[in-house]
Design a protein around this motif. Structure first.
Motif, PDB file in Angstrom:
ATOM      1  N   ASP A 263      -1.189  14.583   5.223  1.00  9.62           N
ATOM      2  CA  ASP A 263      -2.181  15.407   4.532  1.00  9.62           C
ATOM      3  C   ASP A 263      -1.859  15.486   3.042  1.00  9.62           C
ATOM      4  OD1 ASP A 263      -3.724  16.240   6.866  1.00  9.62           O
ATOM      5  OD2 ASP A 263      -1.896  17.286   7.452  1.00  9.62           O
ATOM      6  N   LEU A 264      -0.564  15.411   2.734  1.00 12.01           N
ATOM      7  CA  LEU A 264      -0.109  15.457   1.348  1.00 12.01           C
ATOM      8  C   LEU A 264       1.094  14.538   1.230  1.00 12.01           C
ATOM      9  CD1 LEU A 264       0.019  16.764  -1.531  1.00 12.01           C
ATOM     10  CD2 LEU A 264       1.486  18.530  -0.531  1.00 12.01           C
ATOM     11  N   LEU A 265       1.098  13.714   0.211  1.00 16.93           N
ATOM     12  CA  LEU A 265       2.229  12.825  -0.007  1.00 16.93           C
ATOM     13  C   LEU A 265       2.909  13.238  -1.311  1.00 16.93           C
ATOM     14  CD1 LEU A 265       3.771  10.303   0.965  1.00 16.93           C
ATOM     15  CD2 LEU A 265       2.118   8.903  -0.290  1.00 16.93           C
ATOM     16  N   LEU A 266       4.222  13.435  -1.228  1.00 17.65           N
ATOM     17  CA  LEU A 266       5.001  13.798  -2.413  1.00 17.65           C
ATOM     18  C   LEU A 266       5.963  12.679  -2.731  1.00 17.65           C
ATOM     19  CD1 LEU A 266       6.026  17.462  -1.411  1.00 17.65           C
ATOM     20  CD2 LEU A 266       4.140  16.761  -2.908  1.00 17.65           C
ATOM     21  N   THR A 267       5.916  12.187  -3.953  1.00 20.04           N
ATOM     22  CA  THR A 267       6.985  11.296  -4.389  1.00 20.04           C
ATOM     23  C   THR A 267       7.800  12.044  -5.434  1.00 20.04           C
ATOM     24  OG1 THR A 267       5.674  10.338  -6.181  1.00 20.04           O
ATOM     25  CG2 THR A 267       5.552   9.247  -4.041  1.00 20.04           C
ATOM     26  N   SER A 268       9.003  11.559  -5.671  1.00 26.52           N
ATOM     27  CA  SER A 268       9.743  12.085  -6.821  1.00 26.52           C
ATOM     28  C   SER A 268      10.337  10.906  -7.539  1.00 26.52           C
ATOM     29  CB  SER A 268      10.818  13.085  -6.391  1.00 26.52           C
ATOM     30  OG  SER A 268      11.771  12.462  -5.580  1.00 26.52           O
ATOM     31  N   GLY A 269      10.477  11.032  -8.837  1.00 28.03           N
ATOM     32  CA  GLY A 269      10.946   9.915  -9.637  1.00 28.03           C
ATOM     33  C   GLY A 269       9.760   9.052 -10.034  1.00 28.03           C
ATOM     34  N   SER A 270       9.997   7.754 -10.130  1.00 34.93           N
ATOM     35  CA  SER A 270       8.962   6.777 -10.514  1.00 34.93           C
ATOM     36  C   SER A 270       8.249   7.158 -11.801  1.00 34.93           C
ATOM     37  CB  SER A 270       7.930   6.585  -9.403  1.00 34.93           C
ATOM     38  OG  SER A 270       7.591   7.790  -8.801  1.00 34.93           O
ATOM     39  N   THR A 271       9.012   7.679 -12.764  1.00 32.36           N
ATOM     40  CA  THR A 271       8.392   8.013 -14.041  1.00 32.36           C
ATOM     41  C   THR A 271       8.661   6.936 -15.083  1.00 32.36           C
ATOM     42  OG1 THR A 271      10.324   9.370 -14.463  1.00 32.36           O
ATOM     43  CG2 THR A 271       8.364  10.494 -13.690  1.00 32.36           C
ATOM     44  N   SER A 272       9.340   5.852 -14.646  1.00 32.14           N
ATOM     45  CA  SER A 272       9.514   4.757 -15.608  1.00 32.14           C
ATOM     46  C   SER A 272       8.150   4.100 -15.835  1.00 32.14           C
ATOM     47  CB  SER A 272      10.519   3.739 -15.079  1.00 32.14           C
ATOM     48  OG  SER A 272       9.929   2.986 -14.050  1.00 32.14           O
ATOM     49  N   ALA A 273       8.058   3.393 -16.953  1.00 38.95           N
ATOM     50  CA  ALA A 273       6.746   2.872 -17.359  1.00 38.95           C
ATOM     51  C   ALA A 273       6.114   2.008 -16.271  1.00 38.95           C
ATOM     52  CB  ALA A 273       6.900   2.085 -18.647  1.00 38.95           C
ATOM     53  N   GLY A 274       6.857   1.049 -15.736  1.00 40.91           N
ATOM     54  CA  GLY A 274       6.290   0.132 -14.742  1.00 40.91           C
ATOM     55  C   GLY A 274       5.858   0.866 -13.487  1.00 40.91           C
ATOM     56  N   ALA A 275       6.707   1.809 -13.024  1.00 41.24           N
ATOM     57  CA  ALA A 275       6.393   2.534 -11.802  1.00 41.24           C
ATOM     58  C   ALA A 275       5.171   3.408 -12.000  1.00 41.24           C
ATOM     59  CB  ALA A 275       7.602   3.358 -11.375  1.00 41.24           C
ATOM     60  N   VAL A 276       5.084   4.050 -13.162  1.00 46.30           N
ATOM     61  CA  VAL A 276       3.932   4.907 -13.423  1.00 46.30           C
ATOM     62  C   VAL A 276       2.659   4.068 -13.448  1.00 46.30           C
ATOM     63  CG1 VAL A 276       2.794   6.247 -15.219  1.00 46.30           C
ATOM     64  CG2 VAL A 276       5.102   6.828 -14.515  1.00 46.30           C
ATOM     65  N   LEU A 307      -5.160   9.937  -2.498  1.00 44.32           N
ATOM     66  CA  LEU A 307      -5.087   8.592  -1.938  1.00 44.32           C
ATOM     67  C   LEU A 307      -5.933   8.627  -0.681  1.00 44.32           C
ATOM     68  CD1 LEU A 307      -1.278   8.016  -2.341  1.00 44.32           C
ATOM     69  CD2 LEU A 307      -3.022   6.400  -3.120  1.00 44.32           C
ATOM     70  N   GLY A 308      -7.169   8.212  -0.767  1.00 42.08           N
ATOM     71  CA  GLY A 308      -8.066   8.392   0.375  1.00 42.08           C
ATOM     72  C   GLY A 308      -8.173   9.876   0.674  1.00 42.08           C
ATOM     73  N   ASP A 309      -7.943  10.257   1.942  1.00 40.58           N
ATOM     74  CA  ASP A 309      -8.048  11.663   2.327  1.00 40.58           C
ATOM     75  C   ASP A 309      -6.754  12.421   2.127  1.00 40.58           C
ATOM     76  OD1 ASP A 309     -10.639  11.265   3.086  1.00 40.58           O
ATOM     77  OD2 ASP A 309     -10.115  10.793   5.174  1.00 40.58           O
ATOM     78  N   CYS A 310      -5.767  11.765   1.548  1.00 41.70           N
ATOM     79  CA  CYS A 310      -4.431  12.368   1.429  1.00 41.70           C
ATOM     80  C   CYS A 310      -4.233  12.868  -0.002  1.00 41.70           C
ATOM     81  CB  CYS A 310      -3.401  11.289   1.783  1.00 41.70           C
ATOM     82  SG  CYS A 310      -1.705  11.810   1.578  1.00 41.70           S
ATOM     83  N   GLY A 311      -3.777  14.115  -0.126  1.00 44.22           N
ATOM     84  CA  GLY A 311      -3.429  14.615  -1.450  1.00 44.22           C
ATOM     85  C   GLY A 311      -2.160  13.941  -1.936  1.00 44.22           C
ATOM     86  N   TYR A 312      -2.002  13.853  -3.237  1.00 41.11           N
ATOM     87  CA  TYR A 312      -0.802  13.212  -3.785  1.00 41.11           C
ATOM     88  C   TYR A 312      -0.273  14.014  -4.971  1.00 41.11           C
ATOM     89  CZ  TYR A 312       2.189  10.222  -6.473  1.00 41.11           C
ATOM     90  OH  TYR A 312       3.265   9.767  -7.176  1.00 41.11           O
ATOM     91  N   VAL A 313       1.029  14.287  -4.958  1.00 40.07           N
ATOM     92  CA  VAL A 313       1.686  14.860  -6.134  1.00 40.07           C
ATOM     93  C   VAL A 313       2.935  14.039  -6.410  1.00 40.07           C
ATOM     94  CG1 VAL A 313       2.778  16.881  -7.190  1.00 40.07           C
ATOM     95  CG2 VAL A 313       0.824  17.194  -5.668  1.00 40.07           C
ATOM     96  N   GLY A 314       3.042  13.538  -7.622  1.00 40.95           N
ATOM     97  CA  GLY A 314       4.242  12.848  -8.067  1.00 40.95           C
ATOM     98  C   GLY A 314       5.115  13.843  -8.809  1.00 40.95           C
ATOM     99  N   LEU A 315       6.273  14.157  -8.209  1.00 37.10           N
ATOM    100  CA  LEU A 315       7.187  15.131  -8.813  1.00 37.10           C
ATOM    101  C   LEU A 315       8.136  14.404  -9.755  1.00 37.10           C
ATOM    102  CD1 LEU A 315       8.145  16.982  -5.498  1.00 37.10           C
ATOM    103  CD2 LEU A 315       6.592  17.830  -7.270  1.00 37.10           C
TER     104      LEU A 315
END
Lengths: 641, 641
Positions: A263-276, A307-315
């Protein structure tokens, strides 16, 4: 670097919270049935009406005799009424032939059905039983009068069929579980938990339990465990995904495959330019990027999308930033989706003991610790039951330090335009949970195994081993209950000495080769690498003094200027072969099976905060230090003073 | 009956608590290792020292360029310093050849190892990158001066190897889970949970989910579920045993077989003479009977003993008594054995709204409810931030009623010698948990489906459907926020009308045979059994008035004097064939597919407490009643007024 993302238009934190609250993260279906045994702590999804009367029959409320109240008119101790006993009825038995007519009584146990014809119970204590020749009770003398219905619980008196028993949204405690059991509900409709996926990204991350390659900058993955635990606390069902490295394609694929199950996907990190960039393109291809960048410190590089029906927050990747953004922006949305009432507003007004300075521009979340003591102003008012203001202090070790949170009890929100909060100002501390209590004792000072042993013997102390200099300085500001002071600092701590011990210090050297470094002079001018402690530690001050007395220039000792943090750190450098000698304690050298060159003993003192002589923690500490010799017995080179 | 146990020497409640605290219920072994993912909420059993430095290397704190601080001396926006770029380093990469000498810089990402030779980081925002002809960055202009160590997190700055990271007894929250993850701990030594066996006894008990035979006095087993939930909350691993009947031999055998698997065995019930004898003899044969009978109300028939190495407490059978004895005497011992710190003292001082009378002799535990309002005295003082005294009222529906607890928020302990507490006195309410909040709105009065629908639309209301008379009486005492008043009681409720609706009432009769009972006159003098509501309900008052007006003697109607409790109860008697007609609502008759003889409509009003016009719950209620027609739309015979 030309496409490096910058954050020109940071979203207002409240707008970010609203965007996250609007994500479609409610679980589908929103209700699930759980067995009654698993229902405690869950949130009732629907109103429960009583389906049966509870009790389902007129029930005897005590052990005694069932009879007709009219027969007892005028009965008392002096003038009892005699009735004929016509039966016995226990809980769980059908009355059968046990029926009561005028002048009759039936012996009835607590909880049994009232026999037909009877309308009241007389307790056994007000009855004299009269045995017939066979030994059985044939008659009773009733020594009190009762009214109709006395000592009888009518059918439905607890809950009547059709009555509203529990409302939707009720949090089920053992009391409500009992009520549901009484109604016969073995399966309970509760709010379903949203499924929250947790995924850490970063090539440097290694799961706890696996070895680290420090030289390659590897660190353990903190967010996966801590965000998962926090999401569960907020009411989520957590789905962990393996750590993804920053490779844009791999990251995109991880998101694509995880989203449909969450229902909700949380990532953390991935703030480098390529990942973003990868995140942006996945969000744009499969959903929507709603927001990138929040005017919150910590928390700037937060992403919000679908992402489709899934909420997303990048922490953010830093553990402290990730946790604060989670608490502040994400947890309320999860609680809402899980149907959890907002937690009780767990905030306290407190007086700040030390100043805090901020770069203005972003709303700031400042971790703070509490002490179990109260401001002078309050003490002076002299009303112990009055509105006391507790004391608090900033805990700011940086977003990269997990101890920024584990040393804190809550957060102070500082408006974006504030750059300075002075000591003595009142602030509102939002506790991490309503169950948070300030530590029973706050100790700051030397990192010392003896002090650690004392702390272990206390209930809920907090011990910040930041060095003698920090202990003395912060005691002056009134922060700790006690400072741990090693040696004789130039500016000494002011306060009563609560306890003291001596510790043997010197050089940790490789085992079996003590001849290489037998004194500090052997290091001066040699190429032998030395591992030192950071200035601020009492041991380092003692070594500085010793060099000074011996007329040795510290610059002639290789590595002298690089101070390490923990009292064991230098010895560990010796152990790994990175140093020929390290400043430390006999206790450490022996524990690590190293050689030891003794330089002498140093006194360690616990100095109390002079304003808190009557604090509860202080008397507990006194109780512990009374058995200091026992606590120090297992530490080599230690002796109570 | 001659061997019936009496309680001549009741133990003091504090002595009973001490006897239970001394039972050998600590789990063996006392420590277990759990995966980090399962550690949140558990209690750390041992001190955790950092086994590694965190971070394990000098770490770049931001994205930018690593360089020698000395090279930036004097650099500023107007006069930048140019350095040659000699490499790039990302998080998780070993520096390799990326080494920094004078005049050089390496591009470094947040979290990466500082390259050898560099001692500071300049943030990318203070750098101008200069591309060579190939397009790669060959040089940078540094527009700020930095000090050595600036923007670098030294190895061990979060936690240094050997430092005490967490003390024994720490309750692990997501923050401590994060710290343990940073240290690489994948398995965490936590306090083991004591195994608590829970066994209900009584031939009348039927597990929830199975049908009841009301005629035999069967009831659902409440204690098994509620005591199990409460024991889990206190930190126990619960082992449920099947309900035992009171048969002494079977009971003895159940205890003998359960005890070896438990640290503590709890029974409830078994206070009948034979069962108590069996308990006594098992305890005496296999362990010890320490105590029988406690001077606590409820809670007198409590037993304490040992069965081999297993502690034993026999709780009373009544759900309220069992739960109160558990909370007061047993839960503290389980928490202690589980290493749980005492819960935060969750008690509030409150002003009692209604008197409470007690039979002196035993310490009394009085369940009370709280309302979100404050005493007049406080309001008069006019200090909204001051020390406000909340209001409370006794909830005493008897030990046999599960609603005695589900309607309450906490307990007041009344000393054994007190027989009366007057309205207006201050009492200390121990909340059931620190998370307890008073209901947002307290409604007392008529049991009405329309009122239930209004309550469902509110967040956390409490609705006590005890009848119009109770609502009016208790509004007079200032207890509810709102009274639910049906009809026109002789002594009416005083306060503003917040909402009102009309409901159609009359007689529920068997479906398809309306001709048997077409009016109330048909019942008078007939043998047809009638099912009535208890006096105190607004419907009953309306029926009394109707008979009075028609000149009918209620005594001529069979069953008129036996008042049932719930608004659906009479109709349900018709459904089961136990009555030919029942007083009730069209809504009920239609829902249960019964016939209905209409008598008219009755007005139901929500009357507000005149002292609480500005309470938060009242404005929430106003918001809900604004959409009354919608809320009542699905209830037959209802119309907003």
């Amino acid at each position: 670097m030309s496409d490096r993302k910058t954050f020109r238009d940071l979203a207002d934190p409240d707008a970010a919270a609203a965007a996250i609250a609007d994500l479609p993260i409610a679980p589908e279906p929103p209700v699930e049935a759980v067995p009654l045994d698993d229902a405690a702590g869950r949130i009732l999804a629907e109103r429960i009406d009583a389906g049966i009367d509870v009790p389902g029959f007129d029930r005897a409320s005590l052990d005694g005799y069932a009879l007709r109240a009219g027969d007892t008119a005028g009965a008392d101790e002096a003038d009892p009424v005699r009735l004929e006993v016509v039966g016995t009825l226990h809980a769980g038995e059908a009355p059968g032939a046990a029926e009561v007519d005028d002048g009759e009584a039936v012996e009835v146990s607590t909880g049994a059905v009232m026999p037909p014809g009877a309308d009241a119970m007389v307790p056994i204590e007000r009855i004299d039983e009269i045995a017939s020749e066979s030994g059985a009770v044939s008659d009773v003398d009733v020594r009190t009068a009762v009214a109709p219905r006395e000592n009888v619980m009518p059918a439905g008196a607890d809950l009547a069929a059709g009555q509203r028993a529990l409302g939707p949204g009720t949090r089920l405690t053992p009391r409500e579980v009992g009520l549901l059991a009484a109604l016969g509900e073995e399966s309970v409709p509760v709010r379903a938990r949203p499924t929250v996926g947790v995924l850490s990204t970063g090539a440097e991350l290694v799961p706890p339990g696996e070895p680290l390659d420090h030289d390659s900058g590897q660190i353990h993955d903190v967010n996966a465990a801590s965000i998962a635990a926090a999401a569960r606390e907020a009411g989520a069902d957590v789905q962990r995904y393996s750590t993804a490295d920053d490779d844009p394609e791999a990251l995109a694929e991880s998101l694509r495959s995880a989203a449909p199950a969450c229902d909700l996907l949380l990532t953390s990190g991935s703030t480098s330019a390529g990942a973003v960039d990868a995140l942006h393109s996945v969000l744009e291809a499969e959903g929507e990027l709603l927001l990138h960048g929040v005017a919150l410190k910590p928390g700037k590089p937060t992403l919000v999308g679908r992402l489709g029906d899934c909420g997303y927050v990048g922490l953010p990747g830093y553990p402290v930033s990730a946790m604060m953004v989670f608490r502040t922006l994400v947890a309320p949305a999860i609680r809402e989706a899980a149907g959890r009432p907002e937690p009780e507003r767990a905030s306290v007004e407190a007086e700040l003991l030390e100043e805090a300075r901020f770069e203005p521009g972003r709303r700031r979340l400042l971790p703070v610790g509490l002490v179990e003591a109260w401001s002078d102003a309050t003490t002076a008012a002299g009303d112990p039951d009055g509105d006391r203001t507790p004391l608090t202090y900033p805990v700011d070790r940086g977003s990269g330090a997990t101890t920024s949170l584990s040393r804190a009890d809550g957060l102070v929100t500082v408006p974006a335009e504030t750059s300075y909060v002075a000591p003595g100002e009142r602030v509102t501390v939002e506790l991490f949970s309503p169950a948070v209590r300030p530590p029973s004792l706050l100790a700051i000072g030397e990192d010392d195994p003896g002090a650690a042993a004392v702390m272990d013997a206390l209930d809920r102390p907090r011990y910040l081993p930041d060095g003698t200099a920090a202990g003395v300085r912060r005691l002056r500001a009134g922060v700790p209950d006690v400072a741990v002071v090693a040696g004789e600092p130039r500016r000494d701590a002011e306060g009563p000495e609560i306890a003291a011990w001596e510790r043997e210090w010197g050089l940790a050297v490789p085992a079996g080769t003590p001849e290489d470094v037998a004194t500090i002079e052997d290091l001066a001018g040699s190429d032998l690498p030395f591992a030192n402690l950071a200035s601020g530690s009492g041991l380092r001050a003692a070594l500085d003094d010793r060099l000074d007395a011996a007329g040795i220039d510290p610059a002639t000792i290789e590595g002298y200027g690089v101070g390490l943090r923990g009292h064991e750190s230098p010895a560990r450098r010796v152990l790994t072969g990175d140093a020929a000698a390290g400043l430390g304690l006999r206790a450490t050298a022996e524990r690590l099976d190293l050689g030891f060159v003794p330089f002498g003993t140093q006194r360690v003192r616990l100095i109390g905060n002079p304003d808190r002589s009557d604090a509860a923690g202080r008397s507990a500490l006194q109780g512990v230090t009374d058995r200091l010799p026992e606590l120090l017995a297992s530490i080599s080179g230690y002796e109570a003073a």
